[in-house]
Design a protein around this motif. Sequence first.
Motif, PDB file in Angstrom:
ATOM      1  N   VAL A 158       0.844  -1.193   0.000  1.00 20.82           N
ATOM      2  CA  VAL A 158       0.000   0.000   0.000  1.00 20.82           C
ATOM      3  C   VAL A 158       0.875   1.237   0.000  1.00 20.82           C
ATOM      4  O   VAL A 158       2.063   1.182   0.323  1.00 20.82           O
ATOM      5  CB  VAL A 158      -0.935   0.027   1.234  1.00 20.82           C
ATOM      6  CG1 VAL A 158      -1.895  -1.157   1.203  1.00 20.82           C
ATOM      7  CG2 VAL A 158      -0.138   0.038   2.542  1.00 20.82           C
TER       8      VAL A 158
ATOM      9  N   PRO B 227      -4.350   1.480  -2.597  1.00 25.08           N
ATOM     10  CA  PRO B 227      -3.744   0.271  -3.154  1.00 25.08           C
ATOM     11  C   PRO B 227      -2.459   0.573  -3.923  1.00 25.08           C
ATOM     12  O   PRO B 227      -2.310   1.629  -4.545  1.00 25.08           O
ATOM     13  CB  PRO B 227      -4.834  -0.253  -4.099  1.00 25.08           C
ATOM     14  CG  PRO B 227      -6.109   0.315  -3.569  1.00 25.08           C
ATOM     15  CD  PRO B 227      -5.742   1.662  -3.041  1.00 25.08           C
TER      16      PRO B 227
ATOM     17  N   LYS C  25      -3.929  -4.787  -4.973  1.00 25.16           N
ATOM     18  CA  LYS C  25      -5.043  -4.105  -5.635  1.00 25.16           C
ATOM     19  C   LYS C  25      -6.170  -3.819  -4.651  1.00 25.16           C
ATOM     20  O   LYS C  25      -6.824  -2.786  -4.726  1.00 25.16           O
ATOM     21  CB  LYS C  25      -5.573  -4.951  -6.790  1.00 25.16           C
ATOM     22  CG  LYS C  25      -4.592  -5.163  -7.918  1.00 25.16           C
ATOM     23  CD  LYS C  25      -5.266  -5.801  -9.123  1.00 25.16           C
ATOM     24  CE  LYS C  25      -5.809  -7.202  -8.807  1.00 25.16           C
ATOM     25  NZ  LYS C  25      -6.366  -7.859 -10.007  1.00 25.16           N
ATOM     26  N   HIS C  26      -6.411  -4.748  -3.751  1.00 22.21           N
ATOM     27  CA  HIS C  26      -7.420  -4.557  -2.715  1.00 22.21           C
ATOM     28  C   HIS C  26      -7.164  -5.574  -1.617  1.00 22.21           C
ATOM     29  O   HIS C  26      -6.357  -6.504  -1.774  1.00 22.21           O
ATOM     30  CB  HIS C  26      -8.843  -4.685  -3.269  1.00 22.21           C
ATOM     31  CG  HIS C  26      -9.107  -5.948  -4.025  1.00 22.21           C
ATOM     32  ND1 HIS C  26      -9.574  -7.094  -3.430  1.00 22.21           N
ATOM     33  CD2 HIS C  26      -8.970  -6.258  -5.347  1.00 22.21           C
ATOM     34  CE1 HIS C  26      -9.722  -8.037  -4.337  1.00 22.21           C
ATOM     35  NE2 HIS C  26      -9.363  -7.573  -5.510  1.00 22.21           N
ATOM     36  N   TRP C  27      -7.833  -5.402  -0.484  1.00 20.07           N
ATOM     37  CA  TRP C  27      -7.608  -6.285   0.654  1.00 20.07           C
ATOM     38  C   TRP C  27      -8.874  -6.371   1.503  1.00 20.07           C
ATOM     39  O   TRP C  27      -9.777  -5.534   1.416  1.00 20.07           O
ATOM     40  CB  TRP C  27      -6.431  -5.804   1.511  1.00 20.07           C
ATOM     41  CG  TRP C  27      -6.552  -4.389   1.982  1.00 20.07           C
ATOM     42  CD1 TRP C  27      -7.148  -3.926   3.114  1.00 20.07           C
ATOM     43  CD2 TRP C  27      -6.056  -3.218   1.301  1.00 20.07           C
ATOM     44  NE1 TRP C  27      -7.055  -2.558   3.200  1.00 20.07           N
ATOM     45  CE2 TRP C  27      -6.391  -2.104   2.104  1.00 20.07           C
ATOM     46  CE3 TRP C  27      -5.357  -3.021   0.111  1.00 20.07           C
ATOM     47  CZ2 TRP C  27      -6.060  -0.803   1.740  1.00 20.07           C
ATOM     48  CZ3 TRP C  27      -5.024  -1.738  -0.250  1.00 20.07           C
ATOM     49  CH2 TRP C  27      -5.362  -0.643   0.561  1.00 20.07           C
TER      50      TRP C  27
ATOM     51  N   PHE D 279      -4.728 -10.106   1.075  1.00 25.08           N
ATOM     52  CA  PHE D 279      -4.303  -9.150   0.053  1.00 25.08           C
ATOM     53  C   PHE D 279      -4.345  -9.795  -1.326  1.00 25.08           C
ATOM     54  O   PHE D 279      -3.814 -10.897  -1.519  1.00 25.08           O
ATOM     55  CB  PHE D 279      -2.887  -8.644   0.354  1.00 25.08           C
ATOM     56  CG  PHE D 279      -2.790  -7.831   1.601  1.00 25.08           C
ATOM     57  CD1 PHE D 279      -2.999  -6.464   1.573  1.00 25.08           C
ATOM     58  CD2 PHE D 279      -2.507  -8.434   2.830  1.00 25.08           C
ATOM     59  CE1 PHE D 279      -2.932  -5.711   2.739  1.00 25.08           C
ATOM     60  CE2 PHE D 279      -2.427  -7.693   3.990  1.00 25.08           C
ATOM     61  CZ  PHE D 279      -2.651  -6.320   3.944  1.00 25.08           C
ATOM     62  N   HIS D 280      -4.955  -9.105  -2.273  1.00 26.45           N
ATOM     63  CA  HIS D 280      -5.026  -9.546  -3.663  1.00 26.45           C
ATOM     64  C   HIS D 280      -4.083  -8.660  -4.481  1.00 26.45           C
ATOM     65  O   HIS D 280      -4.243  -7.429  -4.509  1.00 26.45           O
ATOM     66  CB  HIS D 280      -6.463  -9.453  -4.176  1.00 26.45           C
ATOM     67  CG  HIS D 280      -7.416 -10.322  -3.398  1.00 26.45           C
ATOM     68  ND1 HIS D 280      -7.628 -11.649  -3.699  1.00 26.45           N
ATOM     69  CD2 HIS D 280      -8.174 -10.041  -2.313  1.00 26.45           C
ATOM     70  CE1 HIS D 280      -8.497 -12.161  -2.839  1.00 26.45           C
ATOM     71  NE2 HIS D 280      -8.847 -11.212  -1.982  1.00 26.45           N
TER      72      HIS D 280
END
Length: 479
Positions: free
Chosen positions: A35, A44, A48-50, A61-62
Amino acid sequence: MTVIAQARLAIHDPHDCTDASDELPILHAIYDTLVRRVGQEFVPHLAKHWLVTEEGRNWTFHLQGGVRFHDGSTCDAAAVALSLERMAREDKGYTLGAPAVWRQFLGGAKLDVIDALTLKITLAEPMADLLDVLEQGFIVAPASFSDLDAKEYSTQVGSGPYRLTSVSNDRITAQRVDDHFAGQPENEVITWRLVTDPANRLALLERGEVQVANSLDFEASRSLGSKRHEYLSPVAIIYLLNAARGPLADARVRRALSLAVDRNAIVDTVMAGAARPLPGFVSPNHFGAQKQTGDVPADRALARRLLGEAGFGDGLALEVDCPTRLPDEAERLTAALAAQLAQVGITLNVHVRSEREDYAHMVRRKEIRDLCVFDSSPMSTYRVLYEKIDSRVAGSWWQGYANRDVEALIDQGRLTIDRLSRAEIWQQAYGILQDDPAWLTLYNPIRVIGMAGKHPDFAMPADGVIDVARLPQLDEAAV
């Protein structure tokens, strides 16, 4: 080529904790993190997102796909896990005087690689502010671990927007990476140049030989006109107070010190106006700081009364440890403080320490006398509370302070995932620490950066660290 002139130049192990504003820009250029910090929020980056559950204990986490390290190897969930494991090692996370900083938070964590682009972190204890740590969790190519362990710091292999190309005693250079997932930086080549004298940094910028000059003299830099940019440093200039023994174990004496100080006068006398009075334990740039509408006014009548109630109505002598740098104005500051405290019957006996690292170890071992000049630099409000205020942790910089109400708020905040709710909790802690201070807080410095060209919309990040990947296009320099 864009050249940045700065007072110090170094690059160390990326998994050692640092708040050095001259080193972090280099690390953030070379390495990606999950991040990024923007203001008081996180956005992000490599992640990318979490998703976070169980009151801040489970984090999934992705990751971005197709990311490669500068050596061509794949930056995937397995590589991220290896970097986080390395951060948590007992011998990593060292900062001046404090070992294993990251292990406090990542130690005992379970890292599950769900698939190539998904990593689940299960913490040993909940931590709703984990992103504060991961913002400095530099993801390093595993193949370079052995060189870093051997202290071969010229080997720095990340996946960031710039690739390291050369390291010498006075210059570090990095080349822009094509097609970085976060976008292409404006400047193709960045060189960080060691220029220790602020007058020389200013002159080089004025002659066009560098494009950026950091940490300029507050007044001399006014010659730059529109090329001059001021920003508030989040570093808190403070005195740590020995609350374990001696006079400052009494909360009335600690509060009397705070009430006796005219911070505006300190700023004028010591910093020639190049600072902002600091009434609380973190800067206004910090997450969860109370709205600061001005200084906490001095109340020397109340200070004298509190000292009298504590048994020091006839005067009090305090022993002060004082370094010669970090902060560099420590001796002048202590002299100015002594002049003010004399007005309420407090005398300071000063003990100067010239070896800064020895000084830090003395503080970590809790061998300070009554108080000592220090700075507090983490951008994480939670880290400051956990590492420096919480008596149950008794961290490296803790000096005997204990307040059960503050500790109850720390426990509540670490479980509170919602950021607005957590900010309110930290604001409550902020208020308590004004009434029952753990430290004598004085000011945040105002720093100056000079930049070639006209960039009226430029603003330094809240942490006071140059983000080279987001610098505007700057003219080339002859180097």
